[in-house]
Design an enzyme around this catalytic site. Structure first.
Site, short mmCIF file in Angstrom:
data_model
loop_
_atom_site.label_atom_id
_atom_site.label_comp_id
_atom_site.label_asym_id
_atom_site.label_seq_id
_atom_site.Cartn_x
_atom_site.Cartn_y
_atom_site.Cartn_z
N ARG A 149 11.58 -0.57 10.66
CA ARG A 149 10.54 -0.14 11.60
C ARG A 149 10.56 -1.07 12.81
O ARG A 149 10.80 -2.27 12.66
CB ARG A 149 9.18 -0.23 10.90
CG ARG A 149 8.72 1.11 10.36
CD ARG A 149 7.56 1.01 9.43
NE ARG A 149 6.41 0.27 9.94
CZ ARG A 149 5.27 0.12 9.27
NH1 ARG A 149 5.13 0.68 8.08
NH2 ARG A 149 4.29 -0.55 9.78
N LYS A 174 0.83 -1.22 0.00
CA LYS A 174 0.00 0.00 0.00
C LYS A 174 0.86 1.27 0.00
O LYS A 174 0.62 2.19 -0.77
CB LYS A 174 -0.92 0.02 1.24
CG LYS A 174 -1.77 -1.22 1.42
CD LYS A 174 -2.64 -1.13 2.65
CE LYS A 174 -1.90 -1.05 3.97
NZ LYS A 174 -1.16 -2.27 4.36
N ARG A 192 12.17 -5.17 4.59
CA ARG A 192 11.86 -3.75 4.34
C ARG A 192 12.84 -2.82 5.05
O ARG A 192 13.19 -3.02 6.21
CB ARG A 192 10.44 -3.43 4.80
CG ARG A 192 10.14 -1.93 4.72
CD ARG A 192 8.68 -1.59 4.77
NE ARG A 192 8.00 -2.07 5.96
CZ ARG A 192 6.70 -1.99 6.13
NH1 ARG A 192 5.93 -1.46 5.19
NH2 ARG A 192 6.14 -2.44 7.23
N ARG A 247 -9.74 0.49 8.98
CA ARG A 247 -9.18 -0.81 9.34
C ARG A 247 -10.19 -1.69 10.04
O ARG A 247 -9.87 -2.81 10.42
CB ARG A 247 -8.00 -0.60 10.26
CG ARG A 247 -6.68 -0.83 9.57
CD ARG A 247 -5.62 -0.49 10.56
NE ARG A 247 -4.41 -1.19 10.35
CZ ARG A 247 -3.39 -0.71 9.65
NH1 ARG A 247 -3.48 0.44 9.05
NH2 ARG A 247 -2.29 -1.40 9.56
P1 AP5 Z 1 4.94 -1.52 1.72
O1 AP5 Z 1 4.51 -0.77 0.52
O2 AP5 Z 1 5.75 -0.80 2.74
O3 AP5 Z 1 3.68 -2.26 2.40
P2 AP5 Z 1 2.43 -1.68 3.20
O4 AP5 Z 1 1.22 -2.36 2.70
O5 AP5 Z 1 2.44 -0.18 3.17
O6 AP5 Z 1 2.80 -2.25 4.64
P3 AP5 Z 1 2.72 -1.62 6.10
O7 AP5 Z 1 3.48 -2.56 6.99
O8 AP5 Z 1 3.17 -0.19 6.11
O9 AP5 Z 1 1.23 -1.73 6.41
P4 AP5 Z 1 0.56 -1.74 7.78
O10 AP5 Z 1 -0.85 -1.59 7.39
O11 AP5 Z 1 0.83 -2.86 8.67
O12 AP5 Z 1 1.28 -0.54 8.54
P5 AP5 Z 1 0.78 0.92 8.92
O13 AP5 Z 1 1.95 1.81 8.84
O14 AP5 Z 1 -0.45 1.28 8.18
O15 AP5 Z 1 5.75 -2.81 1.20
C1 AP5 Z 1 6.33 -3.72 2.08
C2 AP5 Z 1 7.69 -4.19 1.51
O16 AP5 Z 1 7.47 -4.92 0.30
C3 AP5 Z 1 8.66 -3.03 1.14
O17 AP5 Z 1 9.94 -3.41 1.48
C4 AP5 Z 1 8.49 -2.88 -0.38
O18 AP5 Z 1 9.70 -2.44 -1.00
C5 AP5 Z 1 8.13 -4.30 -0.81
N1 AP5 Z 1 7.18 -4.33 -1.92
C6 AP5 Z 1 6.09 -3.56 -2.10
N2 AP5 Z 1 5.42 -3.89 -3.22
C7 AP5 Z 1 6.13 -4.94 -3.77
C8 AP5 Z 1 5.93 -5.75 -4.94
N3 AP5 Z 1 4.89 -5.57 -5.75
N4 AP5 Z 1 6.82 -6.73 -5.18
C9 AP5 Z 1 7.90 -6.96 -4.34
N5 AP5 Z 1 8.12 -6.22 -3.22
C10 AP5 Z 1 7.23 -5.22 -2.95
O19 AP5 Z 1 0.35 0.70 10.44
C11 AP5 Z 1 1.28 0.51 11.47
C12 AP5 Z 1 0.57 0.47 12.82
O20 AP5 Z 1 -0.10 1.74 13.06
C13 AP5 Z 1 -0.56 -0.56 12.96
O21 AP5 Z 1 -0.07 -1.83 13.33
C14 AP5 Z 1 -1.44 0.08 14.05
O22 AP5 Z 1 -0.87 -0.10 15.32
C15 AP5 Z 1 -1.36 1.55 13.70
N6 AP5 Z 1 -2.45 1.97 12.76
C16 AP5 Z 1 -2.29 2.38 11.48
N7 AP5 Z 1 -3.46 2.69 10.92
C17 AP5 Z 1 -4.41 2.46 11.88
C18 AP5 Z 1 -5.82 2.57 11.89
N8 AP5 Z 1 -6.52 2.98 10.80
N9 AP5 Z 1 -6.47 2.27 13.04
C19 AP5 Z 1 -5.78 1.86 14.14
N10 AP5 Z 1 -4.44 1.72 14.18
C20 AP5 Z 1 -3.76 2.02 13.06
#
Ligand code: AP5
Length: 219
Positions: free
Chosen positions: A165, A18, A132, A93
Site C-alpha cells: 500500500r 483488524k 505487509r 475513528r
Molecule cells: P492487517 O490485518 O492488515 O492490519 P490492520 O489493522 O487492518 O491495518 P491497517 O493498516 O489496514 O489499518 P489502518 O486502520 O491504518 O488502515 P485503513 O485501511 O483502515 O495486518 C497488518 C500486517 O500484520 C499484515 O501483513 C498481516 O499479515 C500481519 N498480521 C496480522 N495479524 C497478525 C498476527 N496476529 N501476528 C503476526 N502478523 C499479523 O485506513 C487507511 C486510511 O484510510 C487512513 O489512514 C485514513 O486516511 C483513511 N480512513 C480509513 N478509515 C477512516 C475513517 N473511519 N475516518 C477517516 N479516515 C479513514
C-alpha cells in the site's frame, strides 16, 4: 457455517490485525465486512475531484472528513448483505464518528454487540506494516515473514502479483500512529464505559486471536 447475528467494531492501530481477522470472520460467519479504508481506497481510484482529495489525504496518513466517511458507511449499512451482521473495520475513528454511528444504528434499528480492541505495541506495528503485502483485487493480506505467500510476491489463489500500500511506509505510518493516539484511542474508554469493549492481545498468533473472537461471538 455458524451465522449468529452480530454487529461488531474492530478497533486498533494501523497494522494491529483488524483486516486480517475481518477476512477470517467473514468466511466463517458470513458477516458483511465494512472497511472504511477499503471503501475510501476504492473511491480514491476514481479520477474525479473527490477521488483526488481522498487519495491525497490517505497518502498523507490523515483522516478523511467525518461526513464523507459517514455517507459511505450509511450506504453500505443499508445493503441486504449487512442486515444479518457486520464488522466495522476502521470505523469509528474518533468520538464524532462514534456518535454518528450511534444515530445511524438507531435509524436502522440495529445495536452494537461488541467492540474488539486489538492491543499491539508500536514496534510490532512498524514491523507488520513494513512487511505487509496485499492482493489488491481480492483484498487478501499477507506478511513477508508472519504470513508469507506460497510463492514469493504472488497471490496464493490467482498467482497474480502482490503489492504494498502507498501509505505503508515508515514516514506515513508515524503520522497515522500519531493521529490514532490522539483521535482514536479515546474510543477505548468510550466503549469500555458502555460495557462493549473486548480486549485482545493482538501480538498472539492470528489463529489464536481468531479463536478468541469466534468464542466471544458464539456466546
Ligand atoms: P492487517 O490485518 O492488515 O492490519 P490492520 O489493522 O487492518 O491495518 P491497517 O493498516 O489496514 O489499518 P489502518 O486502520 O491504518 O488502515 P485503513 O485501511 O483502515 O495486518 C497488518 C500486517 O500484520 C499484515 O501483513 C498481516 O499479515 C500481519 N498480521 C496480522 N495479524 C497478525 C498476527 N496476529 N501476528 C503476526 N502478523 C499479523 O485506513 C487507511 C486510511 O484510510 C487512513 O489512514 C485514513 O486516511 C483513511 N480512513 C480509513 N478509515 C477512516 C475513517 N473511519 N475516518 C477517516 N479516515 C479513514
Amino acid at each position: 457455517l455458524s451465522k449468529p447475528d452480530g454487529h461488531y467494531i474492530f478497533l486498533g492501530a494501523p497494522g494491529s490485525g483488524k483486516g486480517t481477522q475481518s477476512l477470517n470472520l467473514k468466511k466463517t460467519h458470513c458477516y458483511c465486512h465494512l472497511s472504511t479504508g477499503d471503501l475510501l481506497r476504492e473511491a480514491a481510484e476514481k479520477k474525479n475531484e473527490l477521488g483526488d482529495k481522498i487519495r491525497g489525504i490517505i497518502n498523507e496518513g490523515k483522516l478523511v472528513d467525518n461526513e464523507t466517511v459517514l455517507s459511505l458507511v450509511d450506504e453500505k449499512l443499508k445493503s441486504p448483505q449487512c442486515k444479518k451482521g457486520f464488522i466495522l473495520d476502521g470505523y469509528p475513528r474518533n468520538v464524532k464518528q462514534a456518535e454518528d454511528l450511534n444515530k445511524l444504528l438507531e435509524t436502522n434499528k440495529m445495536k452494537l454487540d461488541g467492540v474488539f480492541y486489538f492491543n499491539v505495541p508500536d514496534e510490532t506495528l512498524f514491523e507488520r506494516i513494513n512487511g505487509r503485502l496485499i492482493h489488491k483485487p481480492s483484498g487478501r493480506i499477507y506478511h513477508k515473514i508472519y504470513n508469507p505467500p506460497k510463492v514469493p510476491n504472488r497471490d496464493d489463489i490467482t498467482n497474480e502479483p502482490l503489492t504494498q500500500r502507498v501509505d505503508d511506509n515508515e514516514n506515513v505510518l508515524k503520522k497515522r500512529l500519531k493521529i490514532y493516539k490522539s483521535e482514536t484511542e479515546p474510543l477505548i474508554n468510550y466503549y469500555k464505559k458502555l460495557n462493549l469493549l473486548v480486549n485482545l492481545d493482538g501480538t498472539e498468533p492470528a489463529v489464536d486471536i481468531e479463536k478468541k473472537i469466534s468464542q466471544h461471538i458464539s456466546h
